[in-house]
Design a protein around this motif. Structure first.
Motif, short mmCIF file in Angstrom:
data_model
loop_
_atom_site.label_atom_id
_atom_site.label_comp_id
_atom_site.label_asym_id
_atom_site.label_seq_id
_atom_site.Cartn_x
_atom_site.Cartn_y
_atom_site.Cartn_z
N LYS A 235 0.82 -1.21 0.00
CA LYS A 235 0.00 0.00 0.00
C LYS A 235 0.86 1.26 0.00
CE LYS A 235 -3.87 -2.18 2.47
NZ LYS A 235 -4.57 -2.27 3.79
N ASN A 236 2.00 1.18 0.65
CA ASN A 236 2.88 2.34 0.76
C ASN A 236 4.07 2.27 -0.20
OD1 ASN A 236 1.42 3.45 3.02
ND2 ASN A 236 2.36 1.86 4.28
N ASN A 237 4.14 1.21 -0.99
CA ASN A 237 5.33 1.02 -1.84
C ASN A 237 4.97 0.55 -3.24
OD1 ASN A 237 7.80 1.32 0.12
ND2 ASN A 237 6.29 0.09 1.24
N GLU A 238 3.85 0.99 -3.77
CA GLU A 238 3.42 0.52 -5.08
C GLU A 238 4.43 0.87 -6.17
OE1 GLU A 238 -0.53 1.79 -6.00
OE2 GLU A 238 -1.45 0.45 -4.53
N ASP A 239 4.88 2.13 -6.20
CA ASP A 239 5.84 2.54 -7.23
C ASP A 239 7.15 1.79 -7.08
OD1 ASP A 239 6.91 4.47 -9.34
OD2 ASP A 239 8.28 4.87 -7.67
N LEU A 240 7.60 1.61 -5.84
CA LEU A 240 8.84 0.88 -5.59
C LEU A 240 8.73 -0.56 -6.08
CD1 LEU A 240 11.65 0.55 -4.36
CD2 LEU A 240 10.56 0.23 -2.12
N PHE A 241 7.60 -1.21 -5.83
CA PHE A 241 7.46 -2.59 -6.27
C PHE A 241 7.41 -2.67 -7.79
CE2 PHE A 241 4.98 -6.25 -7.65
CZ PHE A 241 5.83 -7.26 -7.21
N VAL A 242 6.73 -1.75 -8.44
CA VAL A 242 6.67 -1.75 -9.91
C VAL A 242 8.08 -1.62 -10.48
CG1 VAL A 242 5.93 -0.44 -11.94
CG2 VAL A 242 4.30 -0.92 -10.10
N ARG A 243 8.89 -0.76 -9.87
CA ARG A 243 10.28 -0.61 -10.33
C ARG A 243 11.07 -1.90 -10.10
NH1 ARG A 243 12.87 3.43 -7.16
NH2 ARG A 243 11.04 3.86 -5.88
N GLU A 328 -9.13 -9.71 -5.43
CA GLU A 328 -8.13 -8.66 -5.46
C GLU A 328 -7.37 -8.55 -4.15
OE1 GLU A 328 -7.02 -6.36 -7.83
OE2 GLU A 328 -8.00 -7.74 -9.21
N GLU A 329 -7.88 -9.17 -3.11
CA GLU A 329 -7.18 -9.14 -1.82
C GLU A 329 -6.12 -10.23 -1.70
OE1 GLU A 329 -10.13 -9.33 1.22
OE2 GLU A 329 -10.81 -7.27 0.92
N THR A 330 -6.15 -11.18 -2.62
CA THR A 330 -5.18 -12.27 -2.56
C THR A 330 -4.28 -12.35 -3.79
OG1 THR A 330 -6.79 -13.83 -3.51
CG2 THR A 330 -6.67 -13.69 -1.09
N ILE A 331 -4.72 -11.79 -4.91
CA ILE A 331 -3.93 -11.88 -6.14
C ILE A 331 -4.28 -10.71 -7.05
CG2 ILE A 331 -5.66 -13.41 -7.19
CD1 ILE A 331 -3.33 -14.79 -8.67
N THR A 332 -3.26 -10.13 -7.69
CA THR A 332 -3.52 -9.03 -8.61
C THR A 332 -2.43 -8.94 -9.67
OG1 THR A 332 -3.87 -6.63 -8.81
CG2 THR A 332 -2.28 -7.35 -7.16
N SER A 333 -2.84 -8.54 -10.87
CA SER A 333 -1.91 -8.36 -11.98
C SER A 333 -1.62 -6.89 -12.25
CB SER A 333 -2.48 -9.00 -13.26
OG SER A 333 -2.56 -10.40 -13.15
N LYS A 334 -2.19 -6.00 -11.45
CA LYS A 334 -2.10 -4.58 -11.79
C LYS A 334 -0.66 -4.05 -11.75
CE LYS A 334 -3.23 -2.54 -7.25
NZ LYS A 334 -4.18 -1.64 -6.55
N TYR A 335 0.16 -4.57 -10.87
CA TYR A 335 1.56 -4.09 -10.81
C TYR A 335 2.36 -4.63 -11.98
CZ TYR A 335 -0.14 -3.16 -6.12
OH TYR A 335 -0.90 -2.74 -5.05
N TRP A 336 2.06 -5.87 -12.37
CA TRP A 336 2.71 -6.44 -13.54
C TRP A 336 2.34 -5.65 -14.80
CZ3 TRP A 336 0.67 -8.63 -18.01
CH2 TRP A 336 1.60 -9.25 -18.86
N GLU A 337 1.07 -5.34 -14.92
CA GLU A 337 0.61 -4.56 -16.08
C GLU A 337 1.30 -3.21 -16.16
OE1 GLU A 337 -3.56 -4.51 -15.40
OE2 GLU A 337 -3.86 -6.59 -16.02
N GLU A 338 1.55 -2.60 -15.02
CA GLU A 338 2.23 -1.31 -14.97
C GLU A 338 3.72 -1.49 -15.32
OE1 GLU A 338 2.65 2.77 -14.52
OE2 GLU A 338 0.79 1.58 -14.49
N ALA A 339 4.30 -2.57 -14.86
CA ALA A 339 5.73 -2.81 -15.07
C ALA A 339 6.08 -3.09 -16.53
CB ALA A 339 6.21 -3.96 -14.19
N VAL A 340 5.16 -3.71 -17.28
CA VAL A 340 5.45 -4.10 -18.66
C VAL A 340 4.94 -3.10 -19.69
CG1 VAL A 340 5.52 -6.55 -18.09
CG2 VAL A 340 3.37 -5.54 -18.85
N LYS A 341 4.44 -1.97 -19.24
CA LYS A 341 3.95 -0.95 -20.18
C LYS A 341 5.07 -0.51 -21.12
CE LYS A 341 0.14 1.32 -17.72
NZ LYS A 341 -0.27 2.56 -17.04
#
Length: 341
Positions: A235-243, A328-341
């Motif tokens: 929740k506090n590190n979304e951008d960091l995890f995408v990187r 969405e509380e157990t699995i999500t692809s949204k960070y992957w989708e952001e990372a591969v843009k």
């Protein structure tokens, strides 16, 4: 003399304190002086080519390019990645999907955020002389398993073929060598495509002398190496995890494209096995990350059909006491989708 000695001791203590203060207050920086954000990655096992993408990304500076100082923690038989991430020892973990589902089902707020292995690496192997050519041939035999969560694909294989695991065969505790199958104390052994199968070849067996039951071919495969995080941390590190994920995917793409170089990089990290075996592992792991017909641009993609199959097998064969919650509380692809843009 006593006064001089006391003064000397005080000066030394002051210098040590100043140096300690300086070390603790200096953030990590990149070559151009930019501050780096630290990410700690917890592996499921010891450093080996199973995790080559992360080591390649570190070696080639991909994490630093994303403003990250990476620390990779090795796993082991007494280290549980889910506990390490949940307790904040690590920020990101690598584990098997079925194992992650078990912890999630017990209320641990952990989130599945990337899928590195697209296929199962689990095999049952036997000497050709044993005559085990199909699941039905396992009846009456001694079959090895590491247990500890590694047995559920075997359970699924047996159940799918009408074999009672308690009465139709003998399940035996398997060690982490292949000596039991080599010396004939068991008839069939668990093996990962990228490790134990290669050990049989290294021991002098020809591929024609080894019978293989592949969980993917038998329709009972369960997903293995995935990436997960603590739900509060992300929740506090979304951008960091995408990187982090973007750099990791780049490392995995390079590793798959040149597994020999990747094996060398991993070997340089930890020479616990031979360079030849690390390279063998790297080549086999590449087939799991980018199977035949799979687009390399999709590395890290979460196949929900495979997730559902893993969840169903985990519940049906006793790993889970209730059906896995897939949301969405157990699995999500949204960070992957952001990372591969």
């Amino acid at each position: 003399m006593k006064r001089k000695s006391l003064m000397s001791i005080l000066l030394v203590l002051m210098l040590v304190a100043i140096m300690a203060t300086g070390c603790s207050s200096s953030p990590a920086t990149s070559g151009d002086g930019k501050k780096l954000d630290k990410v700690v990655l917890q592996l499921k096992w010891l450093p080996q080519s199973q995790f080559m993408g992360y080591y390649v990304a570190m070696e080639k500076g991909y994490y630093e390019d994303e403003g990250i100082q990476i620390e990779i923690l090795p796993g082991g038989s007494d280290i549980i990645p889910e506990q390490q991430v949940y307790n904040g020892v690590a920020d990101v973990g690598v584990t098997w999907v079925s194992s992650l589902m078990k912890y999630q089902s017990e209320g641990w707020e952990l989130l599945h955020v990337g899928q590195i292995f697209q296929k199962s690496a689990m095999l049952l192997v036997s000497k050709a002389s044993s005559g085990i050519e199909s699941p039905s041939d396992l009846v009456g035999k001694k079959v090895g398993s590491w247990f500890g969560g590694n047995e559920y694909e075997i359970f699924a294989l047996l159940e799918a073929n009408g074999i009672n695991r308690n009465t139709d065969l003998e399940l035996v505790q398997q060690d982490f060598t292949m000596n039991q199958i080599l010396n004939g104390t068991i008839d069939a052994a668990s093996a990962m495509t990228y490790n134990e199968y290669g050990l049989l070849l290294a021991a002098g067996l020809d591929a024609s002398e080894i019978n293989v039951l592949d969980m993917n071919d038998e329709g009972v495969a369960m997903l293995q190496d995935c990436l997960f995080v603590n739900s509060d941390w992300i929740k506090n590190n979304e951008d960091l995890f995408v990187r982090f994920l973007r750099a990791s995917i780049k490392g995995w793409a390079d590793a798959v494209a040149d597994p020999e170089a990747a094996g060398q990089i991993v070997y340089n990290v930890d020479q616990s096995v031979s360079l030849e075996h690390q390279v063998y592992m790297a080549k086999e792991v590449a087939k799991l990350v980018v199977p035949e017909g799979f687009d390399p641009a999709q590395i890290g993609y979460i196949d929900m059909d495979a997730v559902v199959q893993t969840a169903e097998h985990s519940y049906t064969y006793g790993l889970l006491t209730s059906p896995a919650v897939i949301s969405e509380e157990t699995i999500t692809s949204k960070y992957w989708e952001e990372a591969v843009k």
